[in-house]
Design a protein around this motif. Sequence first.
Motif, PDB file in Angstrom:
ATOM      1  N   LEU A   1      22.816  70.618  33.912  1.00 53.41           N
ATOM      2  CA  LEU A   1      21.464  71.137  33.699  1.00 53.41           C
ATOM      3  C   LEU A   1      21.486  72.416  32.863  1.00 53.41           C
TER       4      LEU A   1
ATOM      5  N   ARG B   1      26.134  68.809  38.649  1.00 50.57           N
ATOM      6  CA  ARG B   1      24.749  68.567  38.236  1.00 50.57           C
ATOM      7  C   ARG B   1      24.116  69.841  37.690  1.00 50.57           C
TER       8      ARG B   1
ATOM      9  N   THR C   1      14.885  69.586  37.023  1.00 49.71           N
ATOM     10  CA  THR C   1      14.975  68.968  35.708  1.00 49.71           C
ATOM     11  C   THR C   1      14.960  70.055  34.646  1.00 49.71           C
ATOM     12  N   LEU C   2      15.264  69.655  33.430  1.00 48.28           N
ATOM     13  CA  LEU C   2      15.281  70.622  32.338  1.00 48.28           C
ATOM     14  C   LEU C   2      13.896  71.217  32.098  1.00 48.28           C
TER      15      LEU C   2
ATOM     16  N   TYR D   1      19.899  73.323  29.240  1.00 48.66           N
ATOM     17  CA  TYR D   1      19.025  74.489  29.103  1.00 48.66           C
ATOM     18  C   TYR D   1      19.496  75.390  27.960  1.00 48.66           C
TER      19      TYR D   1
END
Length: 615
Positions: free
Chosen positions: A374, A370, A313-314, A378
């Motif tokens: 992400l 994906r 996840t971030l 970021y």
Amino acid sequence: MWEVMIDLHPFHWEQKFPLLSKSGKIAWLLKDAQDHEGDIFHAKLLECPGGSTAFLVATKFCYGAKVDFTPTNIATIYCVADYLEMTEEFGEENLFPQSEHYFHKIILRNWKDCVTTLQSCEAVLAKAEELQIVKKCASALSMMACTDPSLFGWPMMMYGNLQSPGGSILWNGINTGAKITSFQSDWWHEDVSYLSGPLFERLTEAMKARGMRSESIGGAVMHYARKHLPGLTRRLGGQGDPLRAAASINKVPVVVDQKSLLETIERALPAMKSLFFCRFLFGLLRLAMILNASEACKSRLERRIGMQVDMATLDDLLIPTYSDSDNLYDTDCVERIVKHFLSSDPKNMASPSDALEEELGSPSLSPFMRVARLIDGYLAEISSDVNLKPDKLRSLAEFLPESSRPFHDGLYRALDIYFKAHPWLSEREKEQLCNIISYQKLSMDACTHAAQNERLPLRVIVQVLFFEQLHLRTAIAGYLHISENDDIPPPTATSAAANLTAGQLVQRDGWVSIVRENQVLKGDMDRMRSRVGKLEQEFTTINLAIQRVRNIRSSFSSPRLVSRVMRSCKLLQSSSQHHQKEEKDSTQSPVLVGGTPTETAKPRQSRHRKSLSLF
């Protein structure tokens, strides 16, 4: 270091000192010291396992005292008996064969006793490794952990002492006949979490060698890390089930060096891939940076994370900088993780299962897509850092291949935030950063925003406007092509199936929102088409009017026509003078017709006047 002092007499020393008759170690030392002068024999037992306490137990056994074997002391007694060579060669039913029998027949067949014995090996670890006590305990525990303990009578620690050997519940020692029906694969995690780091590592190695599932081993490692590494508790949750903690073997965890323990836990990690395990790896990596772990340990953690960064996840990627760098976040670490992801085996990048897709909260996308999504998020988060250099932002954005981003809206958002946080950038630097964006991959909303964005260079805005017109023209052309095919007969069963498959693909690839936008665009195109038709009619009318005006102006400005007008004006003037003269003569002499005066004749119209009537 301690010494053993024995008072020797030349005769019957074996009857006076039974230790010499049952211990081969002491016997060999005495034989080597027979030339020693005096009656006192000095021997230094520097490597005696268990120290003076274990030697005292062996001495009492030689003098006939009963030794009570327990899971807590069996490892120490076993080791000291081997060190003193108290084998059957120096006496029947000596200490070594008795301890060996108890260890193999009792300890290795009971889960709780085996864990306790393995835990007690910490005091005599070197000798226990030599006698393979640790190996045998780890092998027995791994075998029992792979099997349902209720089938063989091994007690499940979550139930404490309420389980009988047959698996039924006891009440005051009486079998109630009630069977335990529930079974959880992680029932043993709490028990092994009280082992020291080296012993826990040996246990996980034995479980891997036996072929235990990686998920089960990974769960045990995470449980162990939460108990002994307080820095992970904030990110990964609490300390576990209180019922299992109440039934644990030892209530006090071992106290070890946090840095060495973290490196031990990293070596015990299995090869697995899951959402929670990925988050756990990020927690270990942050803790390794805080504790200044070895570079090899951090590199291995980054490689493990890189193999499953598509599940991160971030919040996981936002690793603060723990060094002297001016940047808020450790972008170098993220760059290395992405590099490991690109160099990993493609077999490890298989599409996630349906359950995993639900946890990811996104449709079935490729791992590259994906990760690209992400990284775009970021970049948007770190762009507000005033110390972030343009080259670092550009390198992170260009690290992934071009095919991993079907749209560049995320990159545009990151650049917009970066330009806002860095207003001192020159136009050239902004243009170089904008080169990472493919304007053909910007959505209509992003193009509309970019065309009105004052922070972008003028050249970039012109390019955005150009591609925005291309998008609009393509959309109109597609709509007109669809409108021309409105009269096509209804589709057959084959075409209907193809349309259904296409619809499923559209929904699977996440284009449902675009389909809805196309429907709205179709309505707008209808209104636009009607308005264009009206504008075409008005344009035709205006063109005809303009053409008439041009023709009239051109006729008036012709030289031939001017000369004709001047000549006509002269003829008109002469005709007028002649007409006035005739009227004057007619008034002075009337015309006689048949000898009688008549009425004055009407003047005849001049042909020149007729010609002038054209004007």
